[in-house]
Design an enzyme around this catalytic site. Structure first.
Site, mmCIF file in Angstrom:
data_model
loop_
_atom_site.group_PDB
_atom_site.id
_atom_site.type_symbol
_atom_site.label_atom_id
_atom_site.label_comp_id
_atom_site.label_asym_id
_atom_site.label_seq_id
_atom_site.Cartn_x
_atom_site.Cartn_y
_atom_site.Cartn_z
ATOM 1 N N HIS A 133 8.384 0.021 -0.398
ATOM 2 C CA HIS A 133 8.415 -0.044 -1.938
ATOM 3 C C HIS A 133 9.740 0.250 -2.520
ATOM 4 C CE1 HIS A 133 4.067 -0.937 -1.040
ATOM 5 N NE2 HIS A 133 3.974 -1.791 -1.956
ATOM 6 N N TRP A 137 13.929 -0.746 -4.218
ATOM 7 C CA TRP A 137 14.542 -1.570 -4.759
ATOM 8 C C TRP A 137 14.566 -3.129 -4.336
ATOM 9 C CZ3 TRP A 137 16.009 -4.233 -8.660
ATOM 10 C CH2 TRP A 137 17.106 -5.038 -8.462
ATOM 11 N N ARG A 138 14.582 -2.946 -2.810
ATOM 12 C CA ARG A 138 14.548 -4.308 -2.338
ATOM 13 C C ARG A 138 13.484 -5.215 -2.228
ATOM 14 N NH1 ARG A 138 18.913 -5.543 1.191
ATOM 15 N NH2 ARG A 138 20.200 -3.835 1.765
ATOM 16 N N ASP A 163 7.055 -2.497 -9.385
ATOM 17 C CA ASP A 163 7.010 -1.294 -8.422
ATOM 18 C C ASP A 163 7.947 -0.244 -8.614
ATOM 19 O OD1 ASP A 163 4.419 -1.552 -6.981
ATOM 20 O OD2 ASP A 163 5.554 -2.965 -5.393
#
Lengths: 698, 698
Positions: free
Chosen positions: A395, A397-398, A436
């Site tokens: 979870h 930045w990608r 997220d």
């Protein structure tokens, strides 16, 4: 008596008048006339007569008591009324309460002395004492060891013209202090009632009136104000009962009630102070967080290269339009970068480059110029969002970027944009990127089990509410507020969409609200649209009803959030491992930190079951979403195809594993056949409930 | 009456018995015997006789009132006692208060229904309603629009065996609710007193006893509990007055007092919730801050290269001793890096390299092995301290490092170490590195003027207390706690030294406590030591008294903090510009943010006055410090020499400027001679008070 008066008492008939245990009076008849003593008959007459007298006495006394009690409850109610009005500091609270009850106090004047509560001195103030250069304090101290220092006196004058005097840092020779009585009370915590002040040694200082009003002290009632921790916080002193008599035990009782109540109520003033401190500490921490996470000028420069290009120093020198053009040019080409494709993969792209890709998507939906988003603010916001994601296994930045990109693709390639205004699309894309932010690599259940501050703050959808709150906090900083040029109504729309979109990513809600109970809601919309003859009709059917738009949007967020499962197998197989690894890391934490056995999905000792879990996840969670969306808009079918393809792959891996297990099982059985004893069963007990395990992915 | 009874009233003598405005009774004499009417004499007898009767009646009534008032104040006192015990939630608070006053309530049973306070529903709960799939709520609502939902009933049974039943989420057909009375009260906020319940339509449901106790409802008094915001929070219902009679107006009065008090006291339960939220938000922000500022594994690796060297994966595989040796080898050589020199300059060294230099100093004072500081923790801490400093113009990591390095040099080269234990030196060095952590480039006065959260939290030494708090916060994280292997007493010593050292860097304290009022304290120590014959004697004189050690340490911190002024001219001239620039930046902020004219020192329009200000600063602030230290330990003389050399430089620049100004002045005068009008004077008005300006550097 006889000695004093010269009278000669020869005989005496006497009886007390008693109420309860209290003797109210004694009646006496002295020296029977014409006889040497009172007769039996005299006694009878006397006692009959007394029946009447005593009832009148009792009536008056009861009336007096009634007045006392009545004043007492009035004082309590009015103080409570003021104290519960708002949280405030001790001075204001005492003042409000005391001023309100002043008429019930039945005295000419009263004063409140507030004590300094400092227990420990600053180290530098103690140096001269410790070095022996200054004499240590030898004056009066409170029972808990504080120096008796009245830092403020509030003096209420009720006789003549009403007046309130506030004396900050009163000198020790102020008339309220010079007697030494408040200090004595502060030292010992006693209630002191001086029936005749001028005759008392404490008040020998009083040679005439205490001030210009010509008023003199006749009698005094002084009480400590004590909090629930038994610290003496102040001293209340009442002067001169209004009827000229000294204060009696009932006055003491009333005054004690009041001071006790005031003392207890210090819980509220203490709380007030604590709240302020807490609030400030929170603000400081948030301010520091901002300082540490905001993109530095160098970081901004790494993306915004216009300064060199335009050969300028200050951003204000440049027109926004110019900036937009230049920034757009500097950003990756969306077609060559596959940004319009459902099959897009972030894996070959650096995290820094993904920031640029993210920025590009806002230009592609044409909102930067339309909603006057300052390019520098947009860049800083995108950079901040990227920094807001932690470097966790999945979870991160990608993932955040992927959800944003899929939202973009659903809108554009999937043609869902037609149901939404530009502003809504803007909000949906931004929310998708943020959805997220600051994820900790552990799920809601872990937050609850570890009673993290997040779980203590939010009752449900713990992490989602945190992502939302943090996203909103960013927007509160004007230098990050990409919606700064919207009007109030537009801004509220955006914030509402952020709420719906981000909270909707809580899969638990998906299960509760959409999938099981109200799965029909999305399905019904799709059904209805399927039957429509023209596209316009369908658009009208959806757009006329904001709720339908919200439901579709919520479903889109789910489709984005789970989109990794629809990617080409080479991507999905890699990403699935990242997800699994993050779960296993949580499992490790559950074992080590919480001392609990993780569920099979999070148990790295059950790695081999991953393919089976994936198949279950596809069947029970994902298929519905992508099937419905493909039915809704055929342009979205690539996602369903990807999903079905991945199912084939996972299924074959699962079958492979089953095959292997069957062989092992066979061998075991043969061994069992050899030995008569039953084999010890697998611990962990993960056998029967495997079907429901997929639901635990929430 | 005659009609009902068949009696014939012919004549009548009647009089009321009145107390205040209330008629207590009416006495009547009916049908005079042997006459057609009552005579004047009858009236006289009648009224005389009534004097006695009425006094008894009044007595009894007053007694009844007294009991009411007495119960009322008891109820208030006991509720207050419980409510002010601690902050808690609404259920607990109500329960505690009600249970405590139960005997005063004079009823057989009572129940409290708590209302759901939720005003708005979650968006997803409203979807089915908005889509028209679910009927909107049409049931009873509170005056402020909430649905009437009792989420909990507390049922107190006082008749027979005392018992308390708690019914969470009670069904609507629960006997306490089925009458509809609590719902009616919650809807309207009325007080309802049912004198004869069985005869009332609300209670037709009652066919027999309400529960297994065989108890039936005879009369009911039901009241709303309303908070200060006028929201109905709950309903209190009292059943069956103990004497069998219905509740009267006095019972209503008492019950109202209680519910009113309980309602008001909800300020405290609301506060409790707010406090918890605030606390959690603060914790979340601090947690996030930690996540963002803690050195990443890669950053740690950039310094700790042992993994490659030892060819290991996990740090636990390696012995601490090995680590110490390897890390020490990797760090800069202190001699070639001038780390032992007062003349040391950070300017040629990168900020990252300074972290290594900082680490090296801890090895040089031999505390790493002695106090079992894990090398990884020390590295992480040092890295975190570096990251804790903001990228401001002067008070950045470079300044923090310089103060640490000067502390080291004072201890070692300046030989002040001999007065301190190794542990103390450890604490002093660490505190010196931390002393300005998270400085914002603006001074205490600016914090106050801008009422920053910091200023609201700390009353004095605002920034210093913040540096201290942040330093202590870091140590609370075990992975950063370089003092983790100290015992409790040692740890407390360290924390105390941190406090003294960091707070001492508030120059305002230096002025107030040391320089003016107690300058003598440090001077006296130096004087005394000067007279000693042997070094041992001086050491003993100082070390025997912890206060002397603290005073010297505080003075050392000042010497470190100001040490830039003692550096070689080429360094000082550069650093002085950094300091000045930070001041000017604050001046800019004062102009733009606070809309105030900055003082000359912070006014970039008065740049040219810098040399003069520097000379004043040296004369009024610095000279004392370095003169005394050089007198104390001759090894420290290089600092004084540096200072005096810089004074010469600044003085010559100041003179140069004065010369220039004089020439301009002359020219002006000549011009003035030419024109008759007077020249416009310089604005800003910085002429006369120049001498005192140096003090404003605090």
């Amino acid at each position: 008596m006889d000695k004093q008066t010269g009278y000669v008492t020869r005989n005496l008939l006497a009886t007390p008048i008693v109420m309860g245990k209290e003797v109210l009076a004694v009646f006496m008849a002295v020296n029977k006339v014409d006889a040497s003593e009172f007769s039996k008959q005299d006694e009878e007459v006397f006692s009959k007569y007394l029946n009447f007298v005593s009832i009148i006495l009792k009536f008056h006394h009861t009336n007096y008591l009634y007045n006392i009690e009545s004043r007492r409850s009035q004082i309590l109610m009015w103080s409570a009324n003021k104290i519960f009005e708002e949280l405030t500091d001790v001075e204001r609270q005492f003042h409000k309460a005391l001023y309100t009850v002043r008429t019930y106090l039945n005295c000419e004047r009263y004063s409140i002395g507030l004590l300094d509560m400092t227990k420990e001195k600053e180290f530098y103030d103690e140096w001269p004492v410790k070095l022996g250069e200054v004499e240590p304090y030898k004056g009066p101290k409170t029972p808990d060891g504080r120096e008796v220092i009245f830092y403020k006196i509030i003096d209420y004058i009720l006789h003549g013209k009403e007046e309130i005097k506030v004396i900050p840092t009163p000198p020790t020779d102020h008339w309220t202090l010079v007697s030494g009585l408040p200090t004595y009370v502060a030292e010992n915590g006693f209630i002191c009632n001086m029936l005749n002040a001028p005759a008392d040694e404490y008040f020998t200082f009083q040679k005439g009136p205490v001030d210009e009003t010509g008023w003199v002290i006749k009698n005094v009632l002084s009480l400590p104000i004590v909090n629930k921790k038994e610290d003496i916080v102040g001293v209340a002193t009442f002067y001169n009962r209004k009827d000229g008599k000294p204060f009696d035990e009932y006055d003491e009782h009333i005054a004690e009630t009041l001071t006790q109540f005031l003392g207890w109520s210090l819980l509220n003033t203490d709380t007030y102070e604590k709240m302020n401190k807490l609030e400030n500490r929170k603000d400081i921490a948030q301010e520091m967080l901002m300082n540490h996470t905001k993109a530095t000028p160098d970081e901004i420069k790494s993306i915004l290269k216009f300064k060199e290009k335009l050969n300028i120093d200050v951003i204000e020198d440049c027109e926004e339009k110019q900036l937009v053009t230049i920034l757009k040019e500097d950003l990756p080409d969306p077609r060559t970068a596959d940004l319009y494709e459902f099959r897009f993969s972030d894996l070959p792209i650096t995290e820094h480059e993904l920031i640029k890709c993210g920025l590009r998507l806002f230009f592609e939906i044409n909102v930067v110029e339309k909603f006057k988003v300052p390019v520098e603010v947009l860049t800083r916001w995108m950079y901040m969002v990227r920094k807001g994601y932690q470097a966790v296994t999945y979870h991160n930045w990608r993932h955040g970027f992927n959800v944003g990109q899929t939202m973009f693709t659903l809108l554009m390639t999937g043609r869902l944009k037609k149901y939404y205004t530009d502003l809504e699309a803007f909000a949906m894309l931004a929310a998708a990127f943020c959805h997220d932010i600051d994820h900790r690599g552990t799920n809601n259940l872990y937050q609850m089990k570890s009673t993290s501050p997040l779980a203590r703050l939010h009752g449900s959808s713990i992490l989602e509410r945190h992502h939302l709150e943090y996203s909103k906090t960013l927007l509160q900083d004007e230098s990050l507020n990409i919606f700064q040029n919207l009007n109030k109504r537009q801004y509220e729309t955006v914030i509402h969409l952020f709420e719906v979109a981000i909270i909707a990513t809580d899969l638990a809600l998906y299960f509760n609200c959409l999938f099981f109970r109200k799965r029909t809601m999305f399905q019904k919309i799709v059904d209805a649209c399927e039957k429509m003859e023209t596209e316009e009709e369908a658009i009208k059917y959806v757009t006329i009803d904001p709720t339908k738009k919200e439901i579709i949007m919520a479903m889109m967020m789910t489709a984005c959030d789970l989109s990794a499962i629809t990617k080409p197998w080479e991507v999905q197989s890699q990403v699935a491992l990242l997800v699994a690894n993050e779960f296993w890391e949580q499992g490790d934490l559950e074992r080590t930190v919480l001392q609990q056995q993780p569920i099979p999905m999070m148990d790295r000792n059950k790695k081999d079951e991953l393919p089976k879990l994936q198949v279950g996840f596809i069947d029970f969670v994902c298929t519905f979403v992508y099937k419905e969306f493909s039915r809704f808009h055929k342009e979205i079918t690539p996602m369903l195809n990807g999903l079905q393809n991945n199912r084939v792959e996972w299924k074959s891996l699962a079958d492979e594993y089953d095959e292997k297990m069957k062989v092992i099982e066979e061998m075991k059985k043969q061994e069992e056949g050899n030995t008569t004893e039953k084999a010890v069963e697998d611990s962990g007990g993960g056998g029967d409930d495997k079907k429901s395990k997929t639901c635990l992915m929430l």
